[in-house]
Design a protein around this motif. Structure first.
Motif, PDB file in Angstrom:
ATOM      1  N   GLU A   1       0.214   2.508  -2.242  1.00 30.91           N
ATOM      2  CA  GLU A   1      -0.126   1.256  -2.570  1.00 30.91           C
ATOM      3  C   GLU A   1       0.411   0.990  -3.891  1.00 30.91           C
ATOM      4  O   GLU A   1       0.964   3.030  -4.992  1.00 30.91           O
ATOM      5  N   ALA A   2       0.954   0.031  -5.051  1.00 30.58           N
ATOM      6  CA  ALA A   2       1.317  -0.286  -5.801  1.00 30.58           C
ATOM      7  C   ALA A   2       0.125  -1.262  -6.730  1.00 30.58           C
ATOM      8  O   ALA A   2      -0.039  -2.218  -5.278  1.00 30.58           O
ATOM      9  N   VAL A   3      -0.284  -1.418  -7.110  1.00 30.67           N
ATOM     10  CA  VAL A   3      -0.658  -2.481  -8.791  1.00 30.67           C
ATOM     11  C   VAL A   3       0.417  -3.249  -9.052  1.00 30.67           C
ATOM     12  O   VAL A   3       0.919  -2.413 -10.144  1.00 30.67           O
ATOM     13  N   THR A   4      -0.031  -4.753  -9.128  1.00 28.35           N
ATOM     14  CA  THR A   4       0.621  -5.628  -9.971  1.00 28.35           C
ATOM     15  C   THR A   4       0.160  -6.772 -11.006  1.00 28.35           C
ATOM     16  O   THR A   4      -1.364  -6.804 -10.200  1.00 28.35           O
ATOM     17  N   GLU A   5      -0.085  -6.594 -12.114  1.00 30.36           N
ATOM     18  CA  GLU A   5      -0.668  -7.061 -12.726  1.00 30.36           C
ATOM     19  C   GLU A   5      -0.123  -8.216 -12.670  1.00 30.36           C
ATOM     20  O   GLU A   5       0.981  -9.558 -13.665  1.00 30.36           O
ATOM     21  N   LEU A   6      -1.237  -9.923 -12.661  1.00 28.47           N
ATOM     22  CA  LEU A   6      -0.180 -10.986 -12.918  1.00 28.47           C
ATOM     23  C   LEU A   6      -1.281 -12.041 -13.243  1.00 28.47           C
ATOM     24  O   LEU A   6      -2.798 -11.428 -13.877  1.00 28.47           O
ATOM     25  N   PRO A   7      -1.384 -13.226 -13.349  1.00 26.08           N
ATOM     26  CA  PRO A   7      -2.361 -13.646 -14.397  1.00 26.08           C
ATOM     27  C   PRO A   7      -3.664 -14.177 -13.697  1.00 26.08           C
ATOM     28  O   PRO A   7      -4.064 -14.137 -14.315  1.00 26.08           O
TER      29      PRO A   7
ATOM     30  N   GLY B   1      -5.107 -11.790 -11.553  1.00 25.94           N
ATOM     31  CA  GLY B   1      -5.576 -10.535 -11.559  1.00 25.94           C
ATOM     32  C   GLY B   1      -4.819  -9.596 -11.194  1.00 25.94           C
ATOM     33  O   GLY B   1      -3.848  -9.929 -10.569  1.00 25.94           O
ATOM     34  N   PRO B   2      -5.185  -8.313 -10.605  1.00 21.90           N
ATOM     35  CA  PRO B   2      -3.818  -7.730 -10.037  1.00 21.90           C
ATOM     36  C   PRO B   2      -4.000  -7.406  -8.585  1.00 21.90           C
ATOM     37  O   PRO B   2      -5.338  -8.109  -8.144  1.00 21.90           O
ATOM     38  N   VAL B   3      -2.600  -7.586  -8.579  1.00 17.18           N
ATOM     39  CA  VAL B   3      -2.664  -7.494  -6.906  1.00 17.18           C
ATOM     40  C   VAL B   3      -2.604  -5.484  -6.054  1.00 17.18           C
ATOM     41  O   VAL B   3      -0.974  -5.496  -7.147  1.00 17.18           O
TER      42      VAL B   3
ATOM     43  N   HIS C   1     -15.367  -0.348  -8.770  1.00 21.78           N
ATOM     44  CA  HIS C   1     -15.295  -0.411  -7.291  1.00 21.78           C
ATOM     45  C   HIS C   1     -13.531  -1.274  -7.497  1.00 21.78           C
ATOM     46  O   HIS C   1     -13.578  -1.074  -6.143  1.00 21.78           O
ATOM     47  N   ARG C   2     -13.058  -0.869  -8.950  1.00 23.52           N
ATOM     48  CA  ARG C   2     -11.772  -1.637  -8.539  1.00 23.52           C
ATOM     49  C   ARG C   2     -10.769  -0.662  -9.478  1.00 23.52           C
ATOM     50  O   ARG C   2     -11.634  -0.160  -9.974  1.00 23.52           O
ATOM     51  N   GLN C   3      -9.405   0.109  -9.344  1.00 23.03           N
ATOM     52  CA  GLN C   3      -8.695   0.866  -9.814  1.00 23.03           C
ATOM     53  C   GLN C   3      -8.856  -0.264 -11.733  1.00 23.03           C
ATOM     54  O   GLN C   3      -9.490  -1.241 -11.989  1.00 23.03           O
ATOM     55  N   GLN C   4      -9.080   0.634 -12.788  1.00 22.38           N
ATOM     56  CA  GLN C   4      -8.914   0.359 -14.420  1.00 22.38           C
ATOM     57  C   GLN C   4      -7.756  -0.266 -14.450  1.00 22.38           C
ATOM     58  O   GLN C   4      -6.704   0.268 -13.311  1.00 22.38           O
ATOM     59  N   SER C   5      -7.480  -0.959 -15.289  1.00 26.81           N
ATOM     60  CA  SER C   5      -6.214  -1.990 -15.840  1.00 26.81           C
ATOM     61  C   SER C   5      -5.223  -1.128 -16.214  1.00 26.81           C
ATOM     62  O   SER C   5      -5.642   0.170 -17.549  1.00 26.81           O
ATOM     63  N   TYR C   6      -4.484  -1.680 -16.455  1.00 28.07           N
ATOM     64  CA  TYR C   6      -3.328  -1.095 -16.864  1.00 28.07           C
ATOM     65  C   TYR C   6      -3.151  -0.776 -18.741  1.00 28.07           C
ATOM     66  O   TYR C   6      -3.442  -0.211 -19.432  1.00 28.07           O
ATOM     67  N   HIS C   7      -3.691  -2.562 -19.002  1.00 27.47           N
ATOM     68  CA  HIS C   7      -3.569  -2.596 -20.247  1.00 27.47           C
ATOM     69  C   HIS C   7      -4.913  -1.966 -20.801  1.00 27.47           C
ATOM     70  O   HIS C   7      -4.060  -1.660 -22.136  1.00 27.47           O
TER      71      HIS C   7
END
Length: 291
Positions: free
Chosen positions: A132-138, A140-142, A189-195
């Protein structure tokens, strides 16, 4: 990306009127607004849509052809030594410590590391499944499949596995539990943010000697360089999830300082100084008319 960069500009254009000149003007407008990387990604997405339209007999030919795209800037990543990576990780608490080591010793993209769950980690086998991979979008993360939809199983060093085990012991015993969960009570319950990670990473880098300009992405380039130097570019490309090794050499792996001198010493052992021709060479007769 579809909403923000494609449909916002071209959504009202009928398929039959979407000509190459329209696409070229769109690319030109985007180039003034976003990075070259985003322009190329948006164009690739539009091209895929247009190919589908051709396949479904909606248009005879794709308008995405012979379009000049902006060049990607040359990347010059900072390549760290083992001591520098250890120095950086030592300034972080356990979660960030493990994340930094996975980036440096596994070569993961930061977007592949943040959504790792317990079920992706085989502690006994010493492997990490990149699924899996997460993408930060305006909005929210996907979380989706990795780049190019390429899943890979990645062996990591035993000492990194040991630290991962320590981190897992602090997390819920749930296969879906994130290895790097959100820091606030309502985000566990979700991954931490990149920021959030980037802020802590920048602080740790600033506290380390000579690492103030290092970014998380430099750790992936560092891994590529280490592996390419010890086991070749093809192995490095495989670990990074690149289908083409040229991507690895162009954007990630760099020559290790001092290798040229080692090559010269190695060649010195292989070669021998050729002996000069023995005997006295006969003097050439001068040509007629020459002094």
């Amino acid at each position: 990306m579809l909403d923000r960069l494609v449909l916002a500009h071209l959504g009202a254009v009928p398929l039959a009127k979407l000509k190459p000149i329209v696409v070229a003007n769109w690319v030109g407008a985007l180039t003034d607004q976003v990075s070259a990387s985003q322009v190329r990604q948006a164009y690739r997405l539009l091209s895929q849509i247009m190919t589908s339209a051709v396949d479904n007999d909606m248009i005879p030919v794709s308008p995405c052809r012979r379009i000049r795209l902006p060049r990607l800037p040359e990347s010059h990543p900072e390549i760290l030594t083992v001591a520098q990576v250890n120095q950086l990780a030592a300034r972080c608490e356990l979660g960030d410590h493990v994340l930094i080591l996975l980036l440096a010793y596994g070569g993961l993209r930061i977007g592949e590391a943040l959504p790792l769950r317990r079920r992706h980690l085989d502690v006994d086998g010493g492997t990490v499944l990149i699924a899996e991979a997460v993408t930060e979008l305006p909005g929210g993360p996907v979380i989706d499949t990795p780049k190019d939809h390429h899943r890979r199983e990645l062996p990591v060093p035993a000492f990194v596995v040991s630290l991962v085990s320590r981190l897992l012991a602090t997390l819920p015993d749930d296969p879906e539990a994130f290895l790097f969960p959100g820091r606030q009570a309502h985000t566990t319950h979700r991954q931490q943010s990149y920021h959030g990670f980037r802020r802590r990473f920048t602080a740790a880098a600033a506290a380390a000697d000579g690492l103030s300009d290092v970014t998380p992405h430099d750790l992936r380039a560092t891994h590529a360089t280490w592996v390419a130097d010890s086991h070749g570019v093809m192995v490095a490309a495989h670990r990074l999830g690149h289908a083409n090794a040229s991507v690895t050499t162009r954007h990630y792996a760099r020559a290790v300082d001092g290798r040229d001198a080692e090559v010269a010493k190695h060649l010195d052992k292989l070669g021998t100084e050729p002996a000069p021709r023995s005997g006295t060479q006969r003097a050439r007769r001068p040509r007629k008319g020459s002094p």
